[in-house]
Design a protein around this motif. Structure first.
Motif, PDB file in Angstrom:
ATOM      1  N   GLU A 115      -6.281   1.140  -1.052  1.00  0.00           N
ATOM      2  CA  GLU A 115      -6.049   0.126  -2.067  1.00  0.00           C
ATOM      3  C   GLU A 115      -4.692  -0.538  -1.889  1.00  0.00           C
ATOM      4  O   GLU A 115      -3.693   0.091  -1.554  1.00  0.00           O
ATOM      5  CB  GLU A 115      -6.134   0.729  -3.471  1.00  0.00           C
ATOM      6  CG  GLU A 115      -6.044  -0.318  -4.573  1.00  0.00           C
ATOM      7  CD  GLU A 115      -6.395   0.229  -5.945  1.00  0.00           C
ATOM      8  OE1 GLU A 115      -6.820   1.402  -6.035  1.00  0.00           O
ATOM      9  OE2 GLU A 115      -6.236  -0.513  -6.920  1.00  0.00           O
ATOM     10  N   GLN A 116      -4.679  -1.841  -2.118  1.00  0.00           N
ATOM     11  CA  GLN A 116      -3.460  -2.628  -2.058  1.00  0.00           C
ATOM     12  C   GLN A 116      -3.100  -3.046  -3.478  1.00  0.00           C
ATOM     13  O   GLN A 116      -3.952  -3.507  -4.221  1.00  0.00           O
ATOM     14  CB  GLN A 116      -3.672  -3.845  -1.159  1.00  0.00           C
ATOM     15  CG  GLN A 116      -2.412  -4.604  -0.856  1.00  0.00           C
ATOM     16  CD  GLN A 116      -2.553  -5.530   0.358  1.00  0.00           C
ATOM     17  OE1 GLN A 116      -1.913  -6.537   0.444  1.00  0.00           O
ATOM     18  NE2 GLN A 116      -3.423  -5.178   1.294  1.00  0.00           N
TER      19      GLN A 116
ATOM     20  N   ARG B 116       0.861  -1.171   0.000  1.00  0.00           N
ATOM     21  CA  ARG B 116       0.000   0.000   0.000  1.00  0.00           C
ATOM     22  C   ARG B 116       0.899   1.223   0.000  1.00  0.00           C
ATOM     23  O   ARG B 116       2.003   1.170   0.520  1.00  0.00           O
ATOM     24  CB  ARG B 116      -0.881   0.011   1.249  1.00  0.00           C
ATOM     25  CG  ARG B 116      -2.019  -0.980   1.216  1.00  0.00           C
ATOM     26  CD  ARG B 116      -2.653  -1.130   2.580  1.00  0.00           C
ATOM     27  NE  ARG B 116      -4.095  -0.937   2.523  1.00  0.00           N
ATOM     28  CZ  ARG B 116      -4.918  -1.231   3.517  1.00  0.00           C
ATOM     29  NH1 ARG B 116      -4.447  -1.692   4.642  1.00  0.00           N
ATOM     30  NH2 ARG B 116      -6.206  -1.034   3.393  1.00  0.00           N
ATOM     31  N   LYS B 117       0.417   2.300  -0.540  1.00  0.00           N
ATOM     32  CA  LYS B 117       1.215   3.516  -0.578  1.00  0.00           C
ATOM     33  C   LYS B 117       1.441   4.042   0.838  1.00  0.00           C
ATOM     34  O   LYS B 117       0.573   3.920   1.706  1.00  0.00           O
ATOM     35  CB  LYS B 117       0.531   4.577  -1.424  1.00  0.00           C
ATOM     36  CG  LYS B 117       0.550   4.255  -2.914  1.00  0.00           C
ATOM     37  CD  LYS B 117      -0.083   5.387  -3.705  1.00  0.00           C
ATOM     38  CE  LYS B 117      -0.015   5.093  -5.196  1.00  0.00           C
ATOM     39  NZ  LYS B 117      -0.655   6.169  -5.989  1.00  0.00           N
ATOM     40  N   THR B 118       2.586   4.644   1.025  1.00  0.00           N
ATOM     41  CA  THR B 118       2.949   5.183   2.323  1.00  0.00           C
ATOM     42  C   THR B 118       2.717   6.689   2.338  1.00  0.00           C
ATOM     43  O   THR B 118       2.798   7.355   1.327  1.00  0.00           O
ATOM     44  CB  THR B 118       4.443   4.910   2.583  1.00  0.00           C
ATOM     45  OG1 THR B 118       4.654   3.504   2.521  1.00  0.00           O
ATOM     46  CG2 THR B 118       4.874   5.439   3.937  1.00  0.00           C
TER      47      THR B 118
ATOM     48  N   ALA C  63      -3.464   8.243   3.925  1.00  0.00           N
ATOM     49  CA  ALA C  63      -4.470   7.189   4.057  1.00  0.00           C
ATOM     50  C   ALA C  63      -4.750   6.597   2.679  1.00  0.00           C
ATOM     51  O   ALA C  63      -5.218   7.278   1.785  1.00  0.00           O
ATOM     52  CB  ALA C  63      -5.745   7.757   4.659  1.00  0.00           C
ATOM     53  N   SER C  64      -4.423   5.357   2.509  1.00  0.00           N
ATOM     54  CA  SER C  64      -4.582   4.740   1.202  1.00  0.00           C
ATOM     55  C   SER C  64      -5.117   3.342   1.407  1.00  0.00           C
ATOM     56  O   SER C  64      -4.443   2.495   1.979  1.00  0.00           O
ATOM     57  CB  SER C  64      -3.238   4.693   0.471  1.00  0.00           C
ATOM     58  OG  SER C  64      -3.370   4.002  -0.750  1.00  0.00           O
TER      59      SER C  64
END
Lengths: 117, 114
Positions: free
Chosen positions: A105-106, A97-99, A102-103
């Motif tokens: 989607e994986q 997941r993006k760092t 707040a994200s």
């Protein structure tokens, strides 16, 4: 979107040898990556959570000395299957997941098909 | 930890019919519920997802509903086509932090016959 790559896409090795699988986030940084294993006609089972700069967290029942995980940079995690046996033959998939924000989607890599003979 | 149950394991429909796949989860802290389509030997592809502040979400022929009280969510595919044939997985995650993994259901093999 975001792209995750894996290398190799498939590998055949002899029983008792070790195999290294690389997982890279190509266009984003990932302090955490995940390794899943999928046997034929089964679901994705979480093996471990790979943390950049620290030890991986393994799920119950996954041998940490057999499945070595190294997350040396913000874009690369490696999974090494040591002393591989035929029962380790499986489809290994990494994800991230993006760092930084707040994200939800994986993003999944294309997977690595491991066959141990 | 989280546990996700998915039903049915196989589903066969005629082209044009609707298909419904249901999942339940155990962790009341889960708040993100994606659905994936996976073709043989390939990575899972996200087809739709829903967050806990929403009860329903629709994208063309695909919709997802969420009942947080009952802890279940469902995938609805209308006007099914042969190319919808694949394995579908539901998943749940307790939060939006990058360090939290998805936990998957066991999958549903959907077959659409023409």
């Amino acid at each position: 979107g975001a792209v995750v790559s894996q290398h190799p896409s498939w590998v055949i090795c002899k029983s008792g040898t070790s195999v290294k699988i690389e997982c890279r986030s190509l266009d984003f940084q990932a302090t955490t990556m995940f390794w899943y294993r999928q046997f034929p006609k089964q679901s994705l089972m979480l093996m471990a959570t790979s943390n950049e700069g620290s030890k991986a967290t393994y799920e119950q029942g996954v041998e940490k000395d057999k499945f070595l995980i190294n997350h040396a940079s913000l874009t690369l995690s490696t999974l090494t299957v040591t002393s591989a046996h035929p029962e380790d033959s499986s489809f290994y998939i990494c994800s991230a997941r993006k760092t930084g924000k707040a994200s939800y989607e994986q993003y999944f890599g294309p997977g690595t098909r491991l066959t141990v003979t | 930890g989280e546990n996700v149950e998915q039903h049915p394991s196989t589903l066969s429909v005629q082209e044009g019919d609707s298909a419904v796949i249901k999942c339940t989860y155990s962790d009341s802290a889960s708040n993100y519920f994606p659905w994936y389509k996976q073709e043989l030997g390939k990575r899972p592809q996200l087809i739709i997802d829903i967050r806990s502040n929403v009860g329903e979400k629709k994208d063309q022929r695909i919709a997802v509903t969420l009942n947080k009280t009952a802890k279940h969510f469902s995938l609805h595919i209308t006007e099914t086509q042969p190319e919808d044939s694949a394995v579908y997985f539901c998943a749940a995650s307790p939060d939006d932090q990058a360090g939290t993994a998805l936990i998957f259901g066991k999958g549903t093999t959907l077959s659409v016959s023409s």
